[in-house]
Write a protein that holds these residues in place. Structure first.
Motif, PDB file in Angstrom:
ATOM      1  N   ASP A   3       1.132  -1.670  -0.401  1.00  0.00           N
ATOM      2  CA  ASP A   3      -0.382   0.033   0.050  1.00  0.00           C
ATOM      3  C   ASP A   3       0.540   1.398  -0.098  1.00  0.00           C
ATOM      4  OD1 ASP A   3      -1.755   2.084   0.487  1.00  0.00           O
ATOM      5  OD2 ASP A   3      -2.455   1.391   2.327  1.00  0.00           O
ATOM      6  N   TYR A   6       0.066   4.152   2.516  1.00  0.00           N
ATOM      7  CA  TYR A   6       0.495   4.348   3.865  1.00  0.00           C
ATOM      8  C   TYR A   6       1.493   3.491   4.359  1.00  0.00           C
ATOM      9  CZ  TYR A   6      -4.685   5.700   4.549  1.00  0.00           C
ATOM     10  OH  TYR A   6      -5.531   6.714   4.579  1.00  0.00           O
ATOM     11  N   GLU A   7       1.824   2.982   3.381  1.00  0.00           N
ATOM     12  CA  GLU A   7       3.318   1.991   3.105  1.00  0.00           C
ATOM     13  C   GLU A   7       3.462   1.518   4.334  1.00  0.00           C
ATOM     14  OE1 GLU A   7       6.432   5.389   4.373  1.00  0.00           O
ATOM     15  OE2 GLU A   7       5.943   6.508   2.203  1.00  0.00           O
ATOM     16  N   GLU A   8       2.812   0.858   3.941  1.00  0.00           N
ATOM     17  CA  GLU A   8       2.758  -0.726   4.713  1.00  0.00           C
ATOM     18  C   GLU A   8       1.820  -2.056   3.500  1.00  0.00           C
ATOM     19  OE1 GLU A   8      -2.257  -0.128   6.061  1.00  0.00           O
ATOM     20  OE2 GLU A   8      -0.568  -0.052   7.038  1.00  0.00           O
ATOM     21  N   VAL A  10       0.004  -5.471   2.836  1.00  0.00           N
ATOM     22  CA  VAL A  10      -1.330  -5.951   3.200  1.00  0.00           C
ATOM     23  C   VAL A  10      -0.574  -7.918   2.498  1.00  0.00           C
ATOM     24  CG1 VAL A  10      -3.574  -6.136   2.576  1.00  0.00           C
ATOM     25  CG2 VAL A  10      -2.249  -3.983   1.941  1.00  0.00           C
ATOM     26  N   ASP A  15      -6.683  -7.422   6.311  1.00  0.00           N
ATOM     27  CA  ASP A  15      -5.933  -5.761   6.183  1.00  0.00           C
ATOM     28  C   ASP A  15      -6.197  -6.104   4.349  1.00  0.00           C
ATOM     29  OD1 ASP A  15      -3.900  -5.924   7.992  1.00  0.00           O
ATOM     30  OD2 ASP A  15      -2.165  -7.122   7.540  1.00  0.00           O
ATOM     31  N   LEU A  16      -6.418  -6.834   4.201  1.00  0.00           N
ATOM     32  CA  LEU A  16      -7.145  -6.395   2.456  1.00  0.00           C
ATOM     33  C   LEU A  16      -8.176  -5.207   2.367  1.00  0.00           C
ATOM     34  CD1 LEU A  16      -6.049  -6.647  -0.883  1.00  0.00           C
ATOM     35  CD2 LEU A  16      -7.452  -8.641  -0.154  1.00  0.00           C
ATOM     36  N   VAL A  18      -9.148  -3.868   5.229  1.00  0.00           N
ATOM     37  CA  VAL A  18      -9.433  -2.607   5.322  1.00  0.00           C
ATOM     38  C   VAL A  18      -8.833  -1.134   4.148  1.00  0.00           C
ATOM     39  CG1 VAL A  18      -7.760  -0.851   7.739  1.00  0.00           C
ATOM     40  CG2 VAL A  18      -8.792  -3.438   8.400  1.00  0.00           C
ATOM     41  N   TYR A  19      -7.690  -1.997   4.166  1.00  0.00           N
ATOM     42  CA  TYR A  19      -7.240  -1.142   2.400  1.00  0.00           C
ATOM     43  C   TYR A  19      -8.294  -0.884   1.746  1.00  0.00           C
ATOM     44  CZ  TYR A  19      -4.779  -0.790  -1.783  1.00  0.00           C
ATOM     45  OH  TYR A  19      -4.256  -0.022  -2.621  1.00  0.00           O
ATOM     46  N   VAL A  20      -9.288  -1.398   1.142  1.00  0.00           N
ATOM     47  CA  VAL A  20     -10.102  -1.257   0.160  1.00  0.00           C
ATOM     48  C   VAL A  20     -11.033   0.174   1.069  1.00  0.00           C
ATOM     49  CG1 VAL A  20     -12.528  -2.554  -0.681  1.00  0.00           C
ATOM     50  CG2 VAL A  20      -9.960  -3.373  -0.996  1.00  0.00           C
ATOM     51  N   ARG A  22     -10.478   1.813   3.226  1.00  0.00           N
ATOM     52  CA  ARG A  22     -10.052   2.916   3.970  1.00  0.00           C
ATOM     53  C   ARG A  22      -9.975   3.917   2.075  1.00  0.00           C
ATOM     54  NH1 ARG A  22      -4.254   1.786   6.433  1.00  0.00           N
ATOM     55  NH2 ARG A  22      -5.271   1.351   7.646  1.00  0.00           N
ATOM     56  N   HIS A  23      -9.163   2.803   1.476  1.00  0.00           N
ATOM     57  CA  HIS A  23      -9.193   3.752   0.248  1.00  0.00           C
ATOM     58  C   HIS A  23     -10.782   4.294  -0.488  1.00  0.00           C
ATOM     59  CE1 HIS A  23      -4.789   3.547  -0.786  1.00  0.00           C
ATOM     60  NE2 HIS A  23      -4.969   2.593   0.142  1.00  0.00           N
TER      61      HIS A  23
END
Length: 71
Positions: A3, A6-8, A10, A15-16, A18-20, A22-23
């Motif tokens: 990502d 956020y430089e992390e 997934v 986590d995926l 949360v990523y989706v 969030r974006h």
């Protein structure tokens, strides 16, 4: 998956998700809500709100400002 926002990294399904989410919120919901509120404030007829003589002497009304913006 990396990502870059956020430089992390997934690595799993949670986590995926949360990523989706969030974006989607940051890139879609938040900008569209700002756009919608601005457009709503421009297109709603605010002339039904009574103003006193003192308030009308202080400056131009919202209707006058909208006419200048749209011209």
């Amino acid at each position: 998956m990396f990502d870059p926002l956020y430089e992390e990294i997934v690595t799993n399904t949670s986590d995926l998700m949360v990523y989706v989410v969030r974006h989607v919120f940051i890139e879609l919901v938040f900008p569209l809500s700002i756009f919608f509120t601005v457009m709503l404030s421009l297109y709603v007829d605010w002339s039904w709100i009574p103003i006193s003589n003192i308030e009308s002497e202080r400056g131009p009304s919202l209707e006058v400002l909208k006419k200048h913006l749209l011209e």
